[in-house]
Design a protein around this motif. Sequence first.
Motif, mmCIF file in Angstrom:
data_model
loop_
_atom_site.group_PDB
_atom_site.id
_atom_site.type_symbol
_atom_site.label_atom_id
_atom_site.label_comp_id
_atom_site.label_asym_id
_atom_site.label_seq_id
_atom_site.Cartn_x
_atom_site.Cartn_y
_atom_site.Cartn_z
ATOM 1 N N CYS A 164 1.038 -1.187 0.041
ATOM 2 C CA CYS A 164 0.556 0.291 -0.002
ATOM 3 C C CYS A 164 1.108 1.076 0.266
ATOM 4 N N TYR A 218 2.077 1.606 -3.228
ATOM 5 C CA TYR A 218 0.860 2.235 -4.299
ATOM 6 C C TYR A 218 1.160 3.538 -3.880
ATOM 7 N N ALA A 265 1.149 5.628 -7.733
ATOM 8 C CA ALA A 265 0.383 5.238 -8.466
ATOM 9 C C ALA A 265 0.096 6.582 -9.039
ATOM 10 N N PHE A 275 0.084 -2.576 -11.125
ATOM 11 C CA PHE A 275 0.029 -2.601 -8.407
ATOM 12 C C PHE A 275 -0.554 -4.394 -8.747
#
Length: 200
Positions: free
Chosen positions: A25, A28, A32, A57
């Motif tokens: 996470c 990400y 992202a 991902f």
Amino acid sequence: MPETINPEIPQLVRRLREDDEEAFCALYRRFARKVYGTSRKMGVGHEDAEGIVQEVFLRIWKNRRGLKDALSFNAYLLAIMKSLIYKKAKKIARFQLYTQRSQQKDATEENLGEAALLYEDLRKFSEYALASLPKSQRQVFEMKYLHQLSAEEISQRLSISKRTVETHIYKATKALRHKLNGSSTLPAEFMPILVLFFLD
């Protein structure tokens, strides 16, 4: 997408390799937006760019245990993203080529629907043809044309000579062309297009 130099990244990668969801996470959240922004700069639409972020991902999570501590995570993301965009662009181009070949000057929506069905039939036939190859040829062929690996990269991954890789590619290509051109169920004018499913 500029290179990110941060000692925290290798640590997160190591934790991710050990199935740490919090590390995933964190990566990400950090990357992202970069993947999305770079996709948009490459001409990808908003919805498709969001889909690419998710796919990038997803692949990272699936391949997490093979990640290397020394890898440039930023560059790794970019490589996956480029591969996805490249494949999507090729698919769109192929579909457009099919519709152009199948349309007449007075093409209707029904014509386009038939073209879409034909495209799907050709895709399935292509998969069948690929599955008919010997295992070693199919593996090398997929690594080159589906995963865009060079002959040298394939050689290293499979621990075989570069010449052997090139031989497999040559034989696989020849066999596929023979099978596609020898089909009695598909119109002859579609054979050159069908080969595009495999070759650049």
